[in-house]
Design a protein around this motif. Structure first.
Motif, mmCIF file in Angstrom:
data_model
loop_
_atom_site.group_PDB
_atom_site.id
_atom_site.type_symbol
_atom_site.label_atom_id
_atom_site.label_comp_id
_atom_site.label_asym_id
_atom_site.label_seq_id
_atom_site.Cartn_x
_atom_site.Cartn_y
_atom_site.Cartn_z
ATOM 1 N N LEU A 59 4.146 1.151 2.029
ATOM 2 C CA LEU A 59 4.109 0.105 3.047
ATOM 3 C C LEU A 59 4.476 -1.207 2.373
ATOM 4 O O LEU A 59 3.814 -1.640 1.431
ATOM 5 C CB LEU A 59 2.729 0.026 3.691
ATOM 6 C CG LEU A 59 2.593 -0.893 4.886
ATOM 7 C CD1 LEU A 59 3.563 -0.496 6.000
ATOM 8 C CD2 LEU A 59 1.166 -0.871 5.415
ATOM 9 N N LEU A 60 5.571 -1.791 2.847
ATOM 10 C CA LEU A 60 6.049 -3.065 2.311
ATOM 11 C C LEU A 60 6.001 -4.103 3.422
ATOM 12 O O LEU A 60 6.165 -3.751 4.607
ATOM 13 C CB LEU A 60 7.481 -2.929 1.797
ATOM 14 C CG LEU A 60 7.670 -1.926 0.673
ATOM 15 C CD1 LEU A 60 8.462 -0.737 1.160
ATOM 16 C CD2 LEU A 60 8.344 -2.573 -0.499
ATOM 17 N N GLU A 61 5.778 -5.364 3.058
ATOM 18 C CA GLU A 61 5.807 -6.401 4.081
ATOM 19 C C GLU A 61 6.385 -7.688 3.524
ATOM 20 O O GLU A 61 6.393 -7.920 2.318
ATOM 21 C CB GLU A 61 4.429 -6.634 4.698
ATOM 22 C CG GLU A 61 3.444 -7.370 3.858
ATOM 23 C CD GLU A 61 2.152 -7.680 4.602
ATOM 24 O OE1 GLU A 61 1.810 -7.002 5.585
ATOM 25 O OE2 GLU A 61 1.472 -8.625 4.167
ATOM 26 N N ARG A 62 6.855 -8.497 4.455
ATOM 27 C CA ARG A 62 7.404 -9.797 4.130
ATOM 28 C C ARG A 62 6.838 -10.806 5.112
ATOM 29 O O ARG A 62 6.981 -10.659 6.321
ATOM 30 C CB ARG A 62 8.929 -9.799 4.234
ATOM 31 C CG ARG A 62 9.548 -11.115 3.850
ATOM 32 C CD ARG A 62 11.047 -11.138 4.134
ATOM 33 N NE ARG A 62 11.642 -12.363 3.660
ATOM 34 C CZ ARG A 62 11.556 -13.528 4.288
ATOM 35 N NH1 ARG A 62 10.893 -13.645 5.437
ATOM 36 N NH2 ARG A 62 12.138 -14.602 3.781
ATOM 37 N N GLY A 95 0.797 -1.216 0.000
ATOM 38 C CA GLY A 95 0.000 0.000 0.000
ATOM 39 C C GLY A 95 0.829 1.264 0.000
ATOM 40 O O GLY A 95 2.043 1.239 0.127
ATOM 41 N N VAL A 96 0.100 2.364 -0.161
ATOM 42 C CA VAL A 96 0.694 3.694 -0.118
ATOM 43 C C VAL A 96 -0.046 4.486 0.937
ATOM 44 O O VAL A 96 -1.277 4.538 0.948
ATOM 45 C CB VAL A 96 0.569 4.411 -1.489
ATOM 46 C CG1 VAL A 96 1.133 5.828 -1.401
ATOM 47 C CG2 VAL A 96 1.256 3.617 -2.577
ATOM 48 N N ARG A 97 0.694 5.092 1.828
ATOM 49 C CA ARG A 97 0.118 5.970 2.842
ATOM 50 C C ARG A 97 0.373 7.391 2.354
ATOM 51 O O ARG A 97 1.457 7.915 2.504
ATOM 52 C CB ARG A 97 0.757 5.684 4.195
ATOM 53 C CG ARG A 97 0.535 4.217 4.604
ATOM 54 C CD ARG A 97 1.314 3.857 5.814
ATOM 55 N NE ARG A 97 0.576 4.330 6.978
ATOM 56 C CZ ARG A 97 1.073 4.388 8.204
ATOM 57 N NH1 ARG A 97 2.313 4.030 8.431
ATOM 58 N NH2 ARG A 97 0.346 4.822 9.202
ATOM 59 N N GLU A 98 -0.654 7.944 1.705
ATOM 60 C CA GLU A 98 -0.506 9.251 1.070
ATOM 61 C C GLU A 98 -0.444 10.366 2.103
ATOM 62 O O GLU A 98 -1.219 10.388 3.061
ATOM 63 C CB GLU A 98 -1.667 9.495 0.107
ATOM 64 C CG GLU A 98 -1.664 8.535 -1.065
ATOM 65 C CD GLU A 98 -2.834 8.756 -2.000
ATOM 66 O OE1 GLU A 98 -3.666 9.662 -1.752
ATOM 67 O OE2 GLU A 98 -2.920 8.008 -2.992
ATOM 68 N N LYS A 99 0.483 11.278 1.867
ATOM 69 C CA LYS A 99 0.663 12.437 2.747
ATOM 70 C C LYS A 99 0.583 12.026 4.223
ATOM 71 O O LYS A 99 -0.121 12.632 5.012
ATOM 72 C CB LYS A 99 -0.375 13.513 2.427
ATOM 73 C CG LYS A 99 -0.179 14.107 1.045
ATOM 74 C CD LYS A 99 -1.155 15.242 0.813
ATOM 75 C CE LYS A 99 -0.931 15.846 -0.559
ATOM 76 N NZ LYS A 99 -1.844 16.947 -0.820
#
Length: 164
Positions: free
Chosen positions: A155-158, A138-142
């Motif tokens: 937002l990156l996850e593994r 995802g992207v957490r804008e501003k």
């Protein structure tokens, strides 16, 4: 020149770690922090396991740490990663070595999901995480404003393949 080695981070590394963290702050795309904290503040923020430094010729040149994402018991196996490399050693796979070791250490301590929140402008960090098995979720804008400018975080996850 000796080979780079990884070892657990301890309080004696704080001076070097704080200098590397300050270099990250100076980039404007590594953290929303504007000054490095005291050892006590920093120490309380991160888990007691999953603290690593990269060392070359007895000098700390990078570090990686884990922070809990929540105190709720259902999230006990979820941690946020932070990886910083000294400016003089960026682009030399130090971050990759640290993150790969941090992944192994996290799994050895029951962490099933790692996440990273990375400035969209920080292409090196995004590429590092993708190379180490993270995926964009995802992207957490501003999400934050730094020196009058709004920034997005990716937002990156593994997800561990070991811990089911």
């Amino acid at each position: 020149m000796k080979a780079i080695r990884l070892r657990p981070l301890d309080k004696n590394d704080w001076y070097s770690v704080s200098k590397i963290y300050s270099e990250g702050i100076a980039t404007g795309i590594a953290t929303f922090e504007t000054e490095y904290p005291s050892w006590e503040q920093w120490n309380n923020k991160y888990l007691s396991h999953g603290r690593l430094v990269a060392v070359l010729n007895d000098a700390v040149i990078g570090f990686a740490v884990l922070a809990a994402v929540s105190k709720r018991i259902v999230y006990k196996g979820v941690a946020e990663v932070s990886v910083y490399v000294s400016e003089a050693f960026r682009g030399q796979h130090v971050g990759e070595r640290l993150l790969k070791m941090l992944i192994r250490e996290s799994e050895a301590n029951g962490i099933w999901t790692l996440q990273a929140s990375v400035f969209s402008e920080n292409k090196a960090s995004i590429n590092l995480h993708l190379k180490c098995g993270f995926r964009m979720v995802g992207v957490r804008e501003k999400i934050g404003k730094l020196k009058g400018t709004w920034y997005d975080n990716l937002l990156l996850e593994r997800r561990s393949e070991i811990i089911q």
